[in-house]
Design an enzyme around this catalytic site. Structure first.
Site, PDB file in Angstrom:
ATOM      1  N   HIS A  10      -7.231  -1.644  11.056  1.00 32.00           N
ATOM      2  CA  HIS A  10      -5.837  -1.710  10.434  1.00 32.00           C
ATOM      3  C   HIS A  10      -4.945  -0.270  10.513  1.00 32.00           C
ATOM      4  O   HIS A  10      -5.666   0.733  10.105  1.00 32.00           O
ATOM      5  CB  HIS A  10      -5.885  -1.932   9.004  1.00 32.00           C
ATOM      6  N   HIS A  52       4.443   2.143   9.897  1.00 37.02           N
ATOM      7  CA  HIS A  52       4.490   1.115   9.071  1.00 37.02           C
ATOM      8  C   HIS A  52       5.677   1.057   8.194  1.00 37.02           C
ATOM      9  O   HIS A  52       6.408  -0.003   7.996  1.00 37.02           O
ATOM     10  CB  HIS A  52       3.222   1.169   8.048  1.00 37.02           C
TER      11      HIS A  52
HETATM   12  O1  G3P Z   1      -2.152  -7.385   9.369  1.00 39.63           O
HETATM   13  C1  G3P Z   1      -1.411  -7.534   8.355  1.00 39.63           C
HETATM   14  C2  G3P Z   1      -1.092  -6.361   7.483  1.00 39.63           C
HETATM   15  O2  G3P Z   1      -1.227  -5.301   8.330  1.00 39.63           O
HETATM   16  C3  G3P Z   1       0.119  -6.427   6.575  1.00 39.63           C
HETATM   17  O3  G3P Z   1       0.594  -5.549   5.666  1.00 39.63           O
HETATM   18  O4  G3P Z   1       1.850  -3.999   4.912  1.00 39.63           O
HETATM   19  O5  G3P Z   1      -0.175  -3.377   6.052  1.00 39.63           O
HETATM   20  O6  G3P Z   1       1.865  -4.229   7.393  1.00 39.63           O
HETATM   21  P1  G3P Z   1       0.930  -4.072   6.007  1.00 39.63           P
HETATM   22 CA    CA Z   2       0.737  -4.162   9.396  1.00 48.59          CA
END
Ligand code: G3P
Ligand code: CA
Length: 244
Positions: A10, A52
């Site tokens: 992530h 982000h």
């Molecule tokens: O993949 C989903 C996730 O990344 C969504 O939340 O806020 O980390 O972009 P965020």
């Molecule tokens: Ca994301």
């Protein structure tokens, strides 16, 4: 052989390296994750960059909204030092730089944060011949709809936050939104999931991804429930958990 959920790094390997930087992506590749997730936004002059937040304040030595800064201004910012001096000099990458680095070695989940960038994102993916190794994911069904209208072969996931988990009814409404925009998967906050809801998605041939899972026991519980993909800031811990 029993299949296992795919592990998604992530924002790259963001638990140990500065998120959404080439270093975080390289370290995720080194770990041999199945996929990398990243977030796309547009600069003032229309360049697609990976960050982000809608400002550069938290993750760089600069300040201001991404949409008010040019690519030239953004590329001069230090996007590593906030995580430690050893990462000084990392920069905010463009989508093109990440595509050049990853080049199909693993899947790339491209999260569209701003639906009006969808056409530009698709064109960049086309230019890099990346349709076969990317997923487009978004909280915005409009971005998914636009993608599917233009390039139906790109796999897509609609993202759902904690709010879709308040009842089975709200979760099932989200599943219908997912089907309606043409997505192939749901990508939902782990707190929204139950075995019944996962089965409901599977019955409709939707795969189920979940975020952001950094805890071994939680991962084991979600795997037992039948999730298909887990996004984690600590993909090393997730891969170890699965090996055990
Ligand atoms: O993949 C989903 C996730 O990344 C969504 O939340 O806020 O980390 O972009 P965020
Ligand atoms: Ca994301």
């Amino acid at each position: 052989m029993r299949t296992r959920p795919i592990i998604i790094a992530h924002r790259g390997f963001s638990g140990r390296y500065p998120e959404n930087t080439l270093r975080a992506f390289e370290e995720a590749l080194r770990l041999r994750v199945d996929a990398i997730e990243t977030d796309v936004r547009s600069t003032k002059d229309g360049a697609l960059i990976l960050i982000h937040d809608d400002t550069v304040d938290r993750t760089t030595n600069g300040s201001g909204h991404v949409k008010d800064l040019t690519l030239d201004e953004i590329s001069k910012l230090d996007a590593g030092s906030w995580r430690g001096e050893e990462f000084a000099g990392e920069h905010i990458p463009t989508l093109a730089e990440a595509l050049n680095l990853i080049e199909g070695e693993v899947m790339l989940l491209v999260e569209i944060k701003e639906p009006d960038t969808t056409h530009a994102v698709i064109e960049t993916l086309r230019h890099h011949m990346a349709f076969g190794w990317v997923n487009i994911v978004s909280f915005h069904s409009k971005a998914i709809k636009l993608t599917k209208q233009n390039e139906p072969e790109i796999p897509c996931a609609l993202i759902g936050g904690k709010e879709i988990g308040s009842s089975d009814g709200t979760f099932f409404d989200f599943v219908y939104d997912t089907l309606n925009c043409g997505a192939n998967s749901v990508m939902v906050h782990y707190s929204t999931l139950t075995p019944k809801r996962i089965h409901y998605c599977h019955e409709r041939f939707l795969s189920v991804g979940t975020w952001t899972v950094d805890n071994r026991d939680l991962a084991k519980k979600l795997i037992a429930m039948g999730v298909d993909a887990i996004a984690s800031n600590f993909p090393d811990v997730m891969l170890e958990t699965m090996a055990a």
